[in-house]
Design a protein around this motif. Structure first.
Motif, PDB file in Angstrom:
ATOM      1  N   GLU A   1       0.825  -1.193   0.000  1.00 35.49           N
ATOM      2  CA  GLU A   1       0.000   0.000   0.000  1.00 35.49           C
ATOM      3  C   GLU A   1       0.866   1.252   0.000  1.00 35.49           C
ATOM      4  O   GLU A   1       2.013   1.242   0.456  1.00 35.49           O
ATOM      5  CB  GLU A   1      -0.933   0.016   1.215  1.00 35.49           C
ATOM      6  CG  GLU A   1      -0.218   0.029   2.550  1.00 35.49           C
ATOM      7  CD  GLU A   1      -1.184   0.071   3.734  1.00 35.49           C
ATOM      8  OE1 GLU A   1      -2.406   0.114   3.489  1.00 35.49           O
ATOM      9  OE2 GLU A   1      -0.712   0.077   4.886  1.00 35.49           O
ATOM     10  N   ALA A   2       0.290   2.320  -0.537  1.00 35.00           N
ATOM     11  CA  ALA A   2       0.963   3.609  -0.549  1.00 35.00           C
ATOM     12  C   ALA A   2       0.811   4.270   0.807  1.00 35.00           C
ATOM     13  O   ALA A   2      -0.261   4.231   1.412  1.00 35.00           O
ATOM     14  CB  ALA A   2       0.361   4.495  -1.638  1.00 35.00           C
ATOM     15  N   HIS A   3       1.886   4.880   1.271  1.00 36.86           N
ATOM     16  CA  HIS A   3       1.822   5.605   2.545  1.00 36.86           C
ATOM     17  C   HIS A   3       2.750   6.810   2.460  1.00 36.86           C
ATOM     18  O   HIS A   3       3.970   6.671   2.476  1.00 36.86           O
ATOM     19  CB  HIS A   3       2.229   4.707   3.706  1.00 36.86           C
ATOM     20  CG  HIS A   3       2.157   5.390   5.035  1.00 36.86           C
ATOM     21  ND1 HIS A   3       0.962   5.639   5.684  1.00 36.86           N
ATOM     22  CD2 HIS A   3       3.125   5.896   5.827  1.00 36.86           C
ATOM     23  CE1 HIS A   3       1.206   6.272   6.823  1.00 36.86           C
ATOM     24  NE2 HIS A   3       2.509   6.431   6.940  1.00 36.86           N
ATOM     25  N   GLY A   4       2.162   7.988   2.315  1.00 35.65           N
ATOM     26  CA  GLY A   4       2.983   9.192   2.223  1.00 35.65           C
ATOM     27  C   GLY A   4       3.908   9.149   1.021  1.00 35.65           C
ATOM     28  O   GLY A   4       3.458   8.986  -0.115  1.00 35.65           O
TER      29      GLY A   4
ATOM     30  N   PHE B   1       2.964  15.042 -12.208  1.00 34.61           N
ATOM     31  CA  PHE B   1       2.274  14.156 -11.280  1.00 34.61           C
ATOM     32  C   PHE B   1       1.796  14.884 -10.030  1.00 34.61           C
ATOM     33  O   PHE B   1       2.464  15.789  -9.529  1.00 34.61           O
ATOM     34  CB  PHE B   1       3.212  13.022 -10.838  1.00 34.61           C
ATOM     35  CG  PHE B   1       3.535  12.029 -11.901  1.00 34.61           C
ATOM     36  CD1 PHE B   1       2.609  11.072 -12.279  1.00 34.61           C
ATOM     37  CD2 PHE B   1       4.778  12.034 -12.523  1.00 34.61           C
ATOM     38  CE1 PHE B   1       2.913  10.133 -13.261  1.00 34.61           C
ATOM     39  CE2 PHE B   1       5.092  11.105 -13.503  1.00 34.61           C
ATOM     40  CZ  PHE B   1       4.156  10.161 -13.877  1.00 34.61           C
ATOM     41  N   ILE B   2       0.642  14.461  -9.528  1.00 32.39           N
ATOM     42  CA  ILE B   2       0.241  14.798  -8.169  1.00 32.39           C
ATOM     43  C   ILE B   2       0.904  13.768  -7.265  1.00 32.39           C
ATOM     44  O   ILE B   2       0.650  12.560  -7.383  1.00 32.39           O
ATOM     45  CB  ILE B   2      -1.292  14.738  -8.001  1.00 32.39           C
ATOM     46  CG1 ILE B   2      -1.965  15.788  -8.894  1.00 32.39           C
ATOM     47  CG2 ILE B   2      -1.682  14.942  -6.534  1.00 32.39           C
ATOM     48  CD1 ILE B   2      -3.466  15.668  -8.941  1.00 32.39           C
ATOM     49  N   LEU B   3       1.786  14.208  -6.389  1.00 28.92           N
ATOM     50  CA  LEU B   3       2.518  13.275  -5.548  1.00 28.92           C
ATOM     51  C   LEU B   3       1.625  12.769  -4.410  1.00 28.92           C
ATOM     52  O   LEU B   3       0.706  13.458  -3.961  1.00 28.92           O
ATOM     53  CB  LEU B   3       3.769  13.938  -4.970  1.00 28.92           C
ATOM     54  CG  LEU B   3       4.756  14.536  -5.978  1.00 28.92           C
ATOM     55  CD1 LEU B   3       6.054  14.916  -5.262  1.00 28.92           C
ATOM     56  CD2 LEU B   3       5.031  13.590  -7.133  1.00 28.92           C
TER      57      LEU B   3
ATOM     58  N   ASP C   1      -6.405  11.202  -0.448  1.00 28.01           N
ATOM     59  CA  ASP C   1      -6.770   9.826  -0.084  1.00 28.01           C
ATOM     60  C   ASP C   1      -5.698   8.809  -0.481  1.00 28.01           C
ATOM     61  O   ASP C   1      -6.015   7.671  -0.832  1.00 28.01           O
ATOM     62  CB  ASP C   1      -8.110   9.449  -0.708  1.00 28.01           C
ATOM     63  CG  ASP C   1      -8.099   9.562  -2.235  1.00 28.01           C
ATOM     64  OD1 ASP C   1      -7.085  10.039  -2.781  1.00 28.01           O
ATOM     65  OD2 ASP C   1      -9.092   9.164  -2.868  1.00 28.01           O
ATOM     66  N   GLU C   2      -4.417   9.210  -0.415  1.00 28.64           N
ATOM     67  CA  GLU C   2      -3.306   8.306  -0.736  1.00 28.64           C
ATOM     68  C   GLU C   2      -3.436   7.743  -2.147  1.00 28.64           C
ATOM     69  O   GLU C   2      -3.183   6.560  -2.385  1.00 28.64           O
ATOM     70  CB  GLU C   2      -3.225   7.149   0.269  1.00 28.64           C
ATOM     71  CG  GLU C   2      -2.963   7.598   1.709  1.00 28.64           C
ATOM     72  CD  GLU C   2      -1.507   7.909   1.998  1.00 28.64           C
ATOM     73  OE1 GLU C   2      -0.719   8.086   1.056  1.00 28.64           O
ATOM     74  OE2 GLU C   2      -1.152   7.984   3.188  1.00 28.64           O
ATOM     75  N   SER C   3      -3.835   8.598  -3.105  1.00 29.10           N
ATOM     76  CA  SER C   3      -4.028   8.152  -4.491  1.00 29.10           C
ATOM     77  C   SER C   3      -3.120   8.888  -5.461  1.00 29.10           C
ATOM     78  O   SER C   3      -3.437   9.014  -6.640  1.00 29.10           O
ATOM     79  CB  SER C   3      -5.497   8.338  -4.907  1.00 29.10           C
ATOM     80  OG  SER C   3      -6.336   7.492  -4.156  1.00 29.10           O
ATOM     81  N   GLY C   4      -1.996   9.376  -4.966  1.00 33.35           N
ATOM     82  CA  GLY C   4      -1.042  10.072  -5.819  1.00 33.35           C
ATOM     83  C   GLY C   4       0.109   9.180  -6.229  1.00 33.35           C
ATOM     84  O   GLY C   4       0.127   7.969  -5.967  1.00 33.35           O
TER      85      GLY C   4
END
Length: 233
Positions: free
Chosen positions: A52-55, A131-133, A139-142
């Motif tokens: 999962e993406a986190h920060g 890109f949107i980082l 919502d952690e979707s970058g």
């Protein structure tokens, strides 16, 4: 006297060999950029409940399952010769591995991380795409681009985010970046001494990376990414 003549003759032969080696060029007649004749980026999807993406980074990569791979091939000028237009799933994580060969056919990507002293002078960026980082996503979707070597070539451990280089990295686009095709460039940059320790994880997509992080580019590999919806992970 004969011994002296032999030494002079040997010196001329050595000089001629050096000049021949120095003039090695690609098919276009120009010196091969950075001594690299060709390169590849290998993208492998990594999925699983732990991933999962986190920060500015990923969690659970070591517990992920690797899927299919796609190989982008580049010539000595960084132009894609195969698979230069990618279709990637917006919600997927991809392992990105760099491979590069010099003009003798030797594989050289690991030379850039042979030891800490060498790796301290190199860092990978992924430039372009607007890109949107992920840290800027609600919502952690970058997007995330995370260099993630864990050992140097000599076996020593890579200690933390400021030491990672990007010969091995992980990438996700994220739903926030759906839309038109994005033109991007994977850049491997040789930095001035002391610069690498100032590079944060969120600096990978900076338009001003060249002026912010003094040095010169070793590789500039250009390709396109089209983000699309895929299966759920």
């Amino acid at each position: 006297m004969k011994k002296q003549n032999k030494l002079v003759a040997f010196a001329w032969v050595a000089c001629a060999f050096f000049l021949l080696a120095s003039c090695n060029k690609d098919d276009g007649g120009e010196p091969i950029p950075g001594g690299i004749q060709r390169a590849e980026l290998i993208l492998t999807e990594v999925s699983g409940e732990t991933v999962e993406a986190h920060g500015d980074h990923f969690h659970g990569l070591d517990g992920g399952t690797e899927g299919e791979s796609i190989v982008i091939k580049f010539d000595g000028n960084g132009t894609a010769t195969a698979n230069g237009h990618l279709h990637l799933e917006v919600d997927a994580a991809y392992k990105i591995e760099l491979k590069a060969w010099d003009y003798t056919g030797k594989e050289v990507q690991n030379d850039f991380i042979a030891n800490k002293a060498t790796a301290d002078l190199h860092k990978a960026f992924l430039i372009g795409g607007d890109f949107i980082l992920n840290p800027d996503s609600d919502d952690e979707s970058g997007a995330i681009f995370q260099p993630r070597e864990q050992t140097y070539g000599d076996g020593a451990a890579v200690e933390g985010k400021y030491e990672t280089t990007g010969i091995l990295s992980y990438f996700t686009i994220g739903h926030d970046n759906e839309g038109p095709t994005k033109a991007v460039t994977y850049v491997l940059r040789k930095l001035n001494a002391g610069v690498k320790a100032t590079i944060e994880r969120t600096d990978w997509n900076r338009d001003d990376y060249a002026s912010a992080f003094a040095g010169e580019n070793v590789l500039e590999l250009k390709f396109e990414i089209h983000a699309e919806h895929g299966h759920d992970h």
